[in-house]
Design a protein around this motif. Structure first.
Motif, PDB file in Angstrom:
ATOM      1  N   THR A 329       0.838  -1.200   0.000  1.00 28.36           N
ATOM      2  CA  THR A 329       0.000   0.000   0.000  1.00 28.36           C
ATOM      3  C   THR A 329       0.872   1.250   0.000  1.00 28.36           C
ATOM      4  O   THR A 329       2.002   1.224   0.526  1.00 28.36           O
ATOM      5  CB  THR A 329      -0.933   0.018   1.239  1.00 28.36           C
ATOM      6  N   GLN A 330       0.354   2.314  -0.544  1.00 27.37           N
ATOM      7  CA  GLN A 330       1.063   3.597  -0.557  1.00 27.37           C
ATOM      8  C   GLN A 330       0.426   4.596   0.410  1.00 27.37           C
ATOM      9  O   GLN A 330       0.839   5.740   0.488  1.00 27.37           O
ATOM     10  CB  GLN A 330       1.045   4.197  -1.978  1.00 27.37           C
ATOM     11  N   PHE A 331      -0.564   4.140   1.165  1.00 28.78           N
ATOM     12  CA  PHE A 331      -1.296   5.054   2.049  1.00 28.78           C
ATOM     13  C   PHE A 331      -0.446   5.458   3.255  1.00 28.78           C
ATOM     14  O   PHE A 331       0.342   4.668   3.781  1.00 28.78           O
ATOM     15  CB  PHE A 331      -2.598   4.419   2.547  1.00 28.78           C
ATOM     16  N   SER A 332      -0.666   6.691   3.689  1.00 28.71           N
ATOM     17  CA  SER A 332      -0.116   7.187   4.952  1.00 28.71           C
ATOM     18  C   SER A 332      -1.289   7.573   5.845  1.00 28.71           C
ATOM     19  O   SER A 332      -2.344   7.988   5.362  1.00 28.71           O
ATOM     20  CB  SER A 332       0.782   8.403   4.718  1.00 28.71           C
ATOM     21  N   VAL A 333      -1.113   7.412   7.148  1.00 27.02           N
ATOM     22  CA  VAL A 333      -2.214   7.677   8.100  1.00 27.02           C
ATOM     23  C   VAL A 333      -1.724   8.568   9.235  1.00 27.02           C
ATOM     24  O   VAL A 333      -0.517   8.671   9.486  1.00 27.02           O
ATOM     25  CB  VAL A 333      -2.779   6.367   8.669  1.00 27.02           C
ATOM     26  N   LEU A 361      -4.330 -12.939   5.507  1.00 21.86           N
ATOM     27  CA  LEU A 361      -4.200 -11.913   4.486  1.00 21.86           C
ATOM     28  C   LEU A 361      -4.304 -10.546   5.142  1.00 21.86           C
ATOM     29  O   LEU A 361      -5.255 -10.272   5.887  1.00 21.86           O
ATOM     30  CB  LEU A 361      -5.281 -12.057   3.413  1.00 21.86           C
ATOM     31  N   VAL A 362      -3.310  -9.689   4.846  1.00 19.92           N
ATOM     32  CA  VAL A 362      -3.295  -8.321   5.372  1.00 19.92           C
ATOM     33  C   VAL A 362      -3.391  -7.368   4.186  1.00 19.92           C
ATOM     34  O   VAL A 362      -2.680  -7.531   3.185  1.00 19.92           O
ATOM     35  CB  VAL A 362      -2.015  -8.050   6.176  1.00 19.92           C
ATOM     36  N   GLY A 363      -4.275  -6.372   4.312  1.00 18.71           N
ATOM     37  CA  GLY A 363      -4.421  -5.408   3.231  1.00 18.71           C
ATOM     38  C   GLY A 363      -5.019  -4.105   3.706  1.00 18.71           C
ATOM     39  O   GLY A 363      -5.476  -3.991   4.851  1.00 18.71           O
ATOM     40  N   CYS A 364      -4.988  -3.104   2.830  1.00 18.61           N
ATOM     41  CA  CYS A 364      -5.549  -1.789   3.147  1.00 18.61           C
ATOM     42  C   CYS A 364      -6.462  -1.351   2.001  1.00 18.61           C
ATOM     43  O   CYS A 364      -6.240  -1.700   0.840  1.00 18.61           O
ATOM     44  CB  CYS A 364      -4.445  -0.747   3.318  1.00 18.61           C
ATOM     45  N   ARG A 365      -7.461  -0.572   2.330  1.00 14.52           N
ATOM     46  CA  ARG A 365      -8.307   0.033   1.310  1.00 14.52           C
ATOM     47  C   ARG A 365      -8.822   1.370   1.832  1.00 14.52           C
ATOM     48  O   ARG A 365      -8.978   1.561   3.041  1.00 14.52           O
ATOM     49  CB  ARG A 365      -9.456  -0.898   0.934  1.00 14.52           C
ATOM     50  N   LYS A 366      -9.054   2.271   0.915  1.00 14.33           N
ATOM     51  CA  LYS A 366      -9.509   3.611   1.283  1.00 14.33           C
ATOM     52  C   LYS A 366     -11.031   3.653   1.330  1.00 14.33           C
ATOM     53  O   LYS A 366     -11.702   3.156   0.437  1.00 14.33           O
ATOM     54  CB  LYS A 366      -8.981   4.642   0.277  1.00 14.33           C
ATOM     55  N   ILE A 372      -8.670   1.698   5.804  1.00 15.82           N
ATOM     56  CA  ILE A 372      -9.085   0.536   6.591  1.00 15.82           C
ATOM     57  C   ILE A 372      -7.980  -0.512   6.518  1.00 15.82           C
ATOM     58  O   ILE A 372      -7.693  -1.056   5.445  1.00 15.82           O
ATOM     59  CB  ILE A 372     -10.406  -0.057   6.078  1.00 15.82           C
ATOM     60  N   LEU A 373      -7.332  -0.756   7.644  1.00 19.98           N
ATOM     61  CA  LEU A 373      -6.319  -1.794   7.754  1.00 19.98           C
ATOM     62  C   LEU A 373      -7.030  -3.092   8.139  1.00 19.98           C
ATOM     63  O   LEU A 373      -7.653  -3.176   9.201  1.00 19.98           O
ATOM     64  CB  LEU A 373      -5.285  -1.416   8.812  1.00 19.98           C
ATOM     65  N   GLU A 374      -6.948  -4.112   7.265  1.00 20.29           N
ATOM     66  CA  GLU A 374      -7.729  -5.330   7.450  1.00 20.29           C
ATOM     67  C   GLU A 374      -6.819  -6.536   7.671  1.00 20.29           C
ATOM     68  O   GLU A 374      -5.792  -6.680   6.996  1.00 20.29           O
ATOM     69  CB  GLU A 374      -8.622  -5.586   6.236  1.00 20.29           C
ATOM     70  N   VAL A 375      -7.229  -7.396   8.607  1.00 25.24           N
ATOM     71  CA  VAL A 375      -6.530  -8.661   8.870  1.00 25.24           C
ATOM     72  C   VAL A 375      -7.558  -9.784   8.712  1.00 25.24           C
ATOM     73  O   VAL A 375      -8.490  -9.911   9.516  1.00 25.24           O
ATOM     74  CB  VAL A 375      -5.929  -8.680  10.290  1.00 25.24           C
ATOM     75  N   TRP A 376      -7.390 -10.580   7.645  1.00 21.13           N
ATOM     76  CA  TRP A 376      -8.298 -11.684   7.339  1.00 21.13           C
ATOM     77  C   TRP A 376      -7.644 -13.013   7.738  1.00 21.13           C
ATOM     78  O   TRP A 376      -6.429 -13.160   7.648  1.00 21.13           O
ATOM     79  CB  TRP A 376      -8.617 -11.749   5.841  1.00 21.13           C
ATOM     80  N   ASP A 377      -8.456 -13.964   8.192  1.00 21.53           N
ATOM     81  CA  ASP A 377      -7.930 -15.313   8.444  1.00 21.53           C
ATOM     82  C   ASP A 377      -8.986 -16.348   8.080  1.00 21.53           C
ATOM     83  O   ASP A 377     -10.166 -16.032   7.939  1.00 21.53           O
ATOM     84  CB  ASP A 377      -7.500 -15.471   9.907  1.00 21.53           C
ATOM     85  N   THR A 378      -8.533 -17.576   7.903  1.00 25.11           N
ATOM     86  CA  THR A 378      -9.439 -18.699   7.609  1.00 25.11           C
ATOM     87  C   THR A 378      -9.496 -19.623   8.813  1.00 25.11           C
ATOM     88  O   THR A 378      -9.496 -20.850   8.680  1.00 25.11           O
ATOM     89  CB  THR A 378      -8.957 -19.462   6.367  1.00 25.11           C
ATOM     90  N   GLY A 379      -9.537 -19.027   9.990  1.00 28.01           N
ATOM     91  CA  GLY A 379      -9.500 -19.795  11.228  1.00 28.01           C
ATOM     92  C   GLY A 379     -10.850 -20.319  11.668  1.00 28.01           C
ATOM     93  O   GLY A 379     -11.765 -20.513  10.864  1.00 28.01           O
ATOM     94  N   VAL A 380     -10.975 -20.518  12.979  1.00 31.74           N
ATOM     95  CA  VAL A 380     -12.157 -21.178  13.539  1.00 31.74           C
ATOM     96  C   VAL A 380     -13.397 -20.290  13.505  1.00 31.74           C
ATOM     97  O   VAL A 380     -14.523 -20.778  13.625  1.00 31.74           O
ATOM     98  CB  VAL A 380     -11.892 -21.611  14.996  1.00 31.74           C
ATOM     99  N   GLY A 381     -13.220 -18.988  13.352  1.00 29.16           N
ATOM    100  CA  GLY A 381     -14.359 -18.084  13.362  1.00 29.16           C
ATOM    101  C   GLY A 381     -14.869 -17.840  14.781  1.00 29.16           C
ATOM    102  O   GLY A 381     -14.430 -18.473  15.745  1.00 29.16           O
TER     103      GLY A 381
END
Length: 586
Positions: A329-333, A361-366, A372-381
Motif C-alpha cells: 500500500t502507498q497510504f499514509s495515516v 491476508l493483510v491489506g488496506c483500502r480507502k 481501513i487496515l484489514e486482517v483476514w484469516d481462515t480460522g475457527v471463526g
C-alpha cells in the motif's frame, strides 16, 4: 385472583381514602348545620334544632378523632378481622349520620310552600350528591348514608300530598342515578388502589434488583481491583529475575561458545523472550487500565509497519503450515505508530493462533477520509454471541485447559483499549468454521512530513568511557547491568540505596543515572534521581526503569517526565535509550 391479604390491604386503603376525603369537609358541614338552625329557628322548634345541630357536631368530632386513628395505623400490622370491624363500624356510623340529616325537614317543620319544596330538593341534591365523592370508596357506607337521607326526604315529600308524588318519583330516580355514579367511582378508586399496590410491588422489586446490581457491581470492582493488585505484584516480582536473566544471556552471547553451547544459549534466549513477551502483555494491559498512555499522533506510512509485522510473524505462520500474505500500500495515516503497531501485532498474532489451515491476508483500502487496515484469516471463526465477549480480559476461545502457548487472553482486550484510546473504530466480521476479519479504521494523512523510525543511534555518541551509576535493590540486576555496561565500554558503578549512590557520586560524578523505580524501605527511583540532581546538577541525564504495573505507580512514573523503560528491557532498547540520553545532554 387476589389473595386475602391483598383484599385486606385494598379494603383498608379504601377506608383510609374515605377518611382522607372527609377530612376537609367536616368544618363546612358543621357551619352548614348552624346555618340551617339559624334559617329555621323559631319558638316552636328551638330545642329540637339545637339538639339536632349538637348531634351533627358531635358526630363530626367523633368522625374526626376516628379518622386520625385510622390514618395513623401501621398498615402492615392491621389484621383482616380489624379491617372488617373498621368497615362495618363506618357503615353503621354513616347510616346513622344519613338518618340524622334525613330527619332535618321533619324537625325544621318545612312548610308546604314553593320555598320549602325548593329547600328540600336543594338539601337533598347537595347532601346526597356531595357524599358521592367523599364516601364512594367504601360503597356500602355511601348506600347507608344516601339511603337513609333520601328515604326520609321522600317520605316527607310524600306526606305533603298527591301533588308531590311526581317529585317523590324523581327523588327515587335521582337516588338510583347517584347509586350508579357512586358504584363507578368506587370501582375507579379500587382500580387506582390496585395500581398503587402493583407500583409499590414493582418499586420494591426494582429496589431489590438495584441493590443486588449495586452489590454485584461493587463485588466486581473489588475483584477487579484485587486482580489488578495481584497482577502488579506478581508482574513486578517476576520481572526482576527475568530482566537479570536477559542481561546475563546478552553478556554470555558475546563470549566464545561452542556450537552446542550456542544452541543452548539460543533456546534459553527464546524462553526468556517468551516470558518477557507475556509480562509485556500484562504491562500493556495495566497501562491501559491506568490511563497513562498518551498517543503521539503524527503521519506515517503503513507499508513500513506491514513489512515489519510480516518479517516478525510470518515465520510463525510458516511453522504452522499456513500462508501469510500482505498487499502493498502507498497510504499514509495519522495516528500513533507505536500504538497502531501494537494493535496490528495483536490482531495478526491472534489470527495465526486460531488458524490451522488456509492462511492470513493483510491489506488496506480507502474508505472516504479513512484507510481501513484489514486482517483476514481462515480460522475457527467466532460465534455471534461471542463478538463482545472476546474483547474482555482473559477471555479465550477454545482454550479451557489454559494452554500458555495460546496466550493470556489479553490480546484483544489490549486492542480494544488502545483503539478506544486513539479514538479509532474497530470492526469485526466472522463466520464460524470459516474465518474472521478485523478492520481498523485510521484517518488518512496527506502531510509530506512522514514519521521515520529512530532505530539508528547518533554516530557522534560513543559509550566508551561513559560513567554510569546504576541504582537497584536487586543484586542480580546490579550484577547483570555491571557486566553488560562494561561490555559496552562504560565505566559502571552500582548502588542498592540512595545513600550509597550519593557516596559513590561524590567520589566520581556520573554521566548518566539508571535507577529502578521501586527501591528498599519505601524509597523510589524518582526520589533517588531528584536527590542526585540536587547534589550534582539538574541537567544530569537519567533513565527510570520499572517492573511495576500498578496503575497508580505507572501514573506517578509517567508524570515525572523521565524516560521510562519497563522491565524486562531488551539490551538493544537499553543501549538505544542510553545513547539518546547522552546525546541529548551534549
Amino acid at each position: 385472583m387476589m389473595t386475602p391479604l391483598t383484599e385486606n390491604q385494598i379494603l383498608l386503603e379504601q377506608i383510609r381514602l374515605m377518611q382522607g376525603n372527609a377530612s376537609g369537609s367536616r368544618l363546612g358541614i358543621s357551619i352548614f348545620s348552624l346555618f340551617l338552625v339559624w334559617a329555621y329557628f323559631d319558638q316552636g322548634n328551638t330545642t329540637l334544632l339545637l339538639s339536632w345541630s349538637g348531634l351533627v357536631m358531635l358526630g363530626n368530632f367523633y368522625s374526626w378523632r376516628r379518622a386520625g386513628r385510622i390514618l395513623a395505623l401501621d398498615v402492615s400490622s392491621v389484621s383482616i378481622a380489624h379491617v372488617k370491624y373498621l368497615s362495618l363500624s363506618l357503615i353503621a356510623y354513616y347510616t346513622c349520620y344519613g338518618a340524622l340529616w334525613g330527619v332535618f325537614p321533619w324537625i325544621a317543620q318545612v312548610k308546604d310552600t314553593s320555598v320549602g319544596i325548593m329547600l328540600i330538593l336543594t338539601y337533598l341534591a347537595g347532601m346526597a350528591g356531595g357524599a358521592v365523592a367523599l364516601m364512594s370508596p367504601v360503597l356500602p357506607a355511601y348506600f347507608g348514608f344516601a339511603g337513609m337521607l333520601l328515604t326520609s326526604m321522600t317520605i316527607k315529600l310524600y306526606s305533603m300530598g298527591p301533588d308531590y308524588y311526581n317529585i317523590c318519583g324523581s327523588a327515587v330516580l335521582f337516588l338510583i342515578l347517584l347509586a350508579i355514579q357512586a358504584k363507578n367511582s368506587s370501582q375507579a378508586a379500587k382500580i387506582a388502589i390496585k395500581v398503587k399496590f402493583e407500583n409499590m410491588d414493582l418499586m420494591s422489586k426494582l429496589l431489590v434488583e438495584t441493590e443486588n446490581a449495586q452489590a454485584a457491581r461493587l463485588d466486581a470492582e473489588h475483584a477487579n481491583h484485587t486482580k489488578s493488585k495481584f497482577l502488579a505484584a506478581a508482574s513486578h516480582d517476576l520481572r526482576q529475575p527475568i530482566y537479570a536473566l536477559g542481561l546475563f544471556l546478552e553478556v554470555l552471547s558475546r563470549s566464545s561458545l561452542s556450537e552446542d553451547q550456542r544452541d543452548v544459549l539460543v533456546s534459553a534466549q527464546a524462553s526468556s523472550d517468551a516470558s518477557a513477551d507475556m509480562l509485556n502483555t500484562l504491562l500493556n494491559f495495566s497501562r491501559i487500565e491506568a490511563g497513562v498512555i498518551q498517543p503521539n499522533i503524527q503521519p506515517f506510512r503503513l507499508q513500513h509497519l506491514i513489512n515489519k509485522i510480516e518479517n516478525e510473524l510470518s515465520p510463525q505462520a510458516e511453522a504452522k503450515g499456513i500462508v501469510y500474505r500482505s498487499h502493498e500500500t502507498q497510504f499514509s495515516v495519522n495516528s500513533d505508530i507505536a500504538l497502531v503497531e501494537l494493535i496490528f501485532r495483536n490482531l495478526v498474532s491472534n489470527a495465526i493462533r486460531y488458524t490451522e489451515q488456509g492462511g492470513i491476508l493483510v491489506g488496506c483500502r480507502k474508505r472516504g477520509r479513512q484507510v481501513i487496515l484489514e486482517v483476514w484469516d481462515t480460522g475457527v471463526g467466532i460465534e455471534p454471541n461471542q463478538h463482545q465477549e472476546i474483547f474482555r480480559e482473559f477471555h479465550q476461545l477454545g482454550n479451557p485447559e489454559r494452554d500458555h502457548r495460546k496466550g493470556l487472553g489479553l490480546g484483544l482486550a489490549i486492542v480494544e483499549g488502545l483503539t478506544r484510546t486513539l479514538g479509532h473504530n474497530l470492526l469485526l466480521g466472522s463466520t464460524p468454521d470459516k474465518g474472521s476479519v478485523f478492520k481498523l479504521a485510521l484517518p488518512i494523512a496527506h502531510s509530506a512530513i512522514i514519521h521515520e523510525e529512530l532505530n539508528s543511534v547518533p554516530i557522534r555518541v560513543q559509550l566508551k568511557g561513559v560513567n554510569v551509576l546504576v541504582i537497584d535493590d536487586d543484586e542480580s540486576v546490579r550484577a547483570g547491568m555491571l557486566l553488560l555496561l562494561s561490555e559496552w565500554g562504560c565505566l559502571c558503578q552500582a548502588a542498592q540505596s540512595i545513600e550509597e549512590a550519593l557516596a559513590m557520586a561524590s567520589v566520581q560524578k556520573p554521566d548518566l543515572i539508571i535507577s529502578d523505580y521501586r527501591l528498599r524501605e519505601q524509597a523510589s527511583g524518582l526520589t533517588a534521581i531528584a536527590t542526585l540532581r540536587t547534589a550534582l546538577g539538574s541537567s544530569l541525564p537519567a533513565l527510570l526503569i520499572t517492573g511495576d504495573t500498578a496503575p497508580d505507580r505507572l501514573r506517578e512514573a509517567t508524570r515525572s517526565g523521565l524516560p521510562l523503560l519497563h522491565k524486562p528491557v531488551s539490551p538493544s532498547e537499553l543501549f538505544r535509550h542510553i545513547v539518546f540520553a547522552i546525546d541529548k545532554a551534549i
